[in-house]
Each structure stands twice: as structure tokens, then as C-alpha cells.
Enzyme design. Structure first.
Site, PDB file in Angstrom:
ATOM      1  N   PRO A   2       0.906  -1.171  -0.068  1.00  0.00           N
ATOM      2  CA  PRO A   2      -0.022  -0.041  -0.014  1.00  0.00           C
ATOM      3  C   PRO A   2       0.836   1.294   0.053  1.00  0.00           C
ATOM      4  CG  PRO A   2      -0.743  -1.515   1.533  1.00  0.00           C
ATOM      5  CD  PRO A   2       0.499  -1.855   1.078  1.00  0.00           C
ATOM      6  N   GLU A   3       0.579   2.176  -0.837  1.00  0.00           N
ATOM      7  CA  GLU A   3       1.272   3.449  -0.981  1.00  0.00           C
ATOM      8  C   GLU A   3       0.066   4.572  -1.381  1.00  0.00           C
ATOM      9  OE1 GLU A   3       5.119   3.650  -2.798  1.00  0.00           O
ATOM     10  OE2 GLU A   3       5.717   1.756  -2.234  1.00  0.00           O
ATOM     11  N   LYS A  51      -1.126   8.261   3.223  1.00  0.00           N
ATOM     12  CA  LYS A  51      -1.426   6.825   3.480  1.00  0.00           C
ATOM     13  C   LYS A  51      -2.489   6.422   4.555  1.00  0.00           C
ATOM     14  CE  LYS A  51       3.464   5.535   2.373  1.00  0.00           C
ATOM     15  NZ  LYS A  51       4.550   4.567   2.766  1.00  0.00           N
ATOM     16  N   ASN A 165       7.828   2.565  -0.323  1.00  0.00           N
ATOM     17  CA  ASN A 165       9.377   1.714  -0.885  1.00  0.00           C
ATOM     18  C   ASN A 165       9.381   1.718  -2.215  1.00  0.00           C
ATOM     19  OD1 ASN A 165      11.556   1.298   0.641  1.00  0.00           O
ATOM     20  ND2 ASN A 165      11.534  -1.007   0.364  1.00  0.00           N
ATOM     21  N   ARG A 250      14.265  -0.649   5.153  1.00  0.00           N
ATOM     22  CA  ARG A 250      13.571  -1.111   3.997  1.00  0.00           C
ATOM     23  C   ARG A 250      14.461  -1.667   2.844  1.00  0.00           C
ATOM     24  NH1 ARG A 250       8.659   1.918   4.096  1.00  0.00           N
ATOM     25  NH2 ARG A 250       8.082   2.645   6.050  1.00  0.00           N
TER      26      ARG A 250
END
Length: 273
Positions: A2-3, A51, A165, A250
Site C-alpha cells: 500500500p502506497e 497513506k 518503498n 527497508r
């Protein structure tokens, strides 16, 4: 993952299903809100902020959720089987006369006064897909700490909201710089182009079921998730390493040929699966 574009899509689905309708079912499966009951209240709107998802309900209340890595919202017709995961992963159920919205694996769910929304989203920078988008402010936020690695600065939602990411890795590739380059060392023309490019990528993908940054069918992303396969431009093997500020690492992907500049410390590098 999810972004900003994923959250925008989730908000649109929820808004279409719930907005303007009275809730006939309300089940918040979080201990703090176990006795809260929204039944009988009308859903006013569902709005994305970076987000974050804000579902505003009649009576001055907002249901705030965040998907993080694994969360999702699913919408079903009332005679449809739920397929988002096992029952124990459900955190919230909101039902109307003809639709049911189910939140799975939501790591953050809270009920607050709408007047207090600033408490949970007021720290965010300009939203790439929101009405408050301001490219000049976003760039100024990024450049405020010129020594910070670009990849870390892009993930900081206080600078600009919506990048995760995947877009971090893809943006750095398209800008032709390594994610470990200090923000202040980004050439001026590319720095100016960065907010424009970021918005272009998210807007292009907010209506797509599969995220694409390359424009190539069957080759959706330039570097993210591609290590150790060849770079789509130069055929050099794509690399992956951890990047973070110490609180959370990340996986970060880059092409060492197309993206010259500082490299991660040897201990940060990963062996691709």
C-alpha cells in the site's frame, strides 16, 4: 504494497459504497472501541490523506485507519462471500442496506472527533494525490535536511505524503541517482523535477490495478523487486540493500550503472531471494 495510489483507490471504493448511506452494522474489533456503535449514523465521506484513510460519520466522528504493509479494505454486496482473509484478521465491519465494508489486518484503527483529525494527519507534508498538493513546499521540505539520504527523505511523510518503498526506488532510478545520495547533492534540475515526477507516477497509477512505472507491458517496474535480474536499460544486475534511519530498515533496489553515487555499507546489502 500500500502506497498513496493504493490508499486513494481504497478510499474511492469505500466512498462509493458507503457515502450518503446510513450504517446498519458497526463492529469495531479493537478492544479500546469494542463498545463503540456507529449504527444509525450516516457516512459523510471517505477521504485519503497520504497513506491514511479518514471515514467521516454523522455526529462529528471520524474512523481513522492505516494500511501499513498488510492491511486492506474490502467491499462486498450483502449476499457475497467475504474473501479478504480469515475471520480473526477482521478489525472492523461497516454495513449499509446493500454493501458491507470489511477492514482486514489493519494495524491502526481509531475513532476520534472529526475536529481532532489534525492530531493524526496534521504532521503530514503535501499530499501527492490531495487538494493540498504543493510541489514547492514538498521540495523545500526535502531540502531542509540536505545531508539526509534521498531515499530516507522520500519515505518521510512529513516531507510529502504518499511515497512508499516502491516509488522511492523507482523515483531514484528515474532521476538517475542512488537512494543514498544526500538530498543536497541532487543536481538542481533533477531536484526541481522530483516533485513533478512523483506526482506524475502516482496519478498515472491511481486508477490501475497493477502499478506501472516503465510503460512496458509485462515489465511493470524498473528496479523494485528485480534483483538480481538485469536492469531494463543497461542489463547490469539490479542490486538490493536495506536502507533506513535505524528505526526500520527497508529493502531498496537500484542499478549501480544507471544510478551512480554513494552505495550502502556492505553490511546493509541483501542476498536476493
Amino acid at each position: 504494497m500500500p502506497e498513496g495510489d493504493t490508499v486513494w483507490q481504497a478510499a474511492r471504493r469505500l466512498h462509493t459504497a458507503l457515502a450518503g448511506k446510513m450504517l446498519t452494522r458497526s463492529d469495531l474489533r479493537v478492544p479500546r472501541y469494542a463498545t463503540a456503535d456507529l449504527t444509525g449514523r450516516t457516512v459523510l465521506d471517505v477521504t485519503p490523506r497520504g497513506k491514511h484513510l479518514l471515514a467521516r460519520v454523522e455526529g462529528g466522528l471520524t474512523l481513522h485507519s492505516h494500511l501499513r504493509m498488510d492491511g486492506s479494505w474490502k467491499v462486498y454486496a450483502n449476499d457475497q462471500r467475504w474473501t479478504g482473509g480469515p475471520t480473526h484478521q477482521i478489525r472492523v465491519i461497516l454495513g449499509t442496506a446493500d454493501r458491507t465494508a470489511v477492514g482486514y489486518r489493519l494495524p491502526l484503527l481509531e475513532l476520534l472527533r472529526t475536529a481532532d483529525e489534525h492530531r493524526v494527519v496534521g504532521h503530514l507534508g503535501p499530499d501527492l494525490l490531495g487538494p493540498d498538493w504543493d510541489p514547492d513546499l514538498a521540495l523545500a521540505n526535502l531540502l531542509a535536511d540536505p545531508a539526509r539520504p534521498l531515499g530516507e527523505a522520500l519515505l518521510d511523510q512529513r516531507n510529502l505524503a504518499g511515497i512508499g518503498n516502491v516509488y522511492k526506488s523507482e523515483l531514484c532510478f528515474l532521476l538517475g541517482v542512488t537512494p543514498w545520495l544526500p538530498v543536497g547533492a541532487l543536481p538542481g534540475d533533477r531536484a526541481t523535477h522530483l516533485p513533478v515526477l512523483a506526482k506524475k507516477l502516482l496519478e498515472a497509477n491511481r486508477d490501475r490495478p497493477v502499478r506501472v512505472t516503465t510503460g512496458r507491458h509485462g515489465q511493470d517496474l524498473f528496479v523494485y523487486g528485480r534483483a538480481p535480474r538485469p536492469c531494463l536499460r543497461c542489463r547490469t544486475p539490479v542490486r538490493v540493500a536495506d536502507q533506513g534511519d535505524g528505526s526500520r530498515e527497508r529493502p531498496t533496489y537500484w542499478c549501480p550503472t544507471c544510478q551512480p553515487g554513494p552505495a550502502p555499507a556492505p553490511g546493509a546489502r541483501r542476498t536476493p531471494a
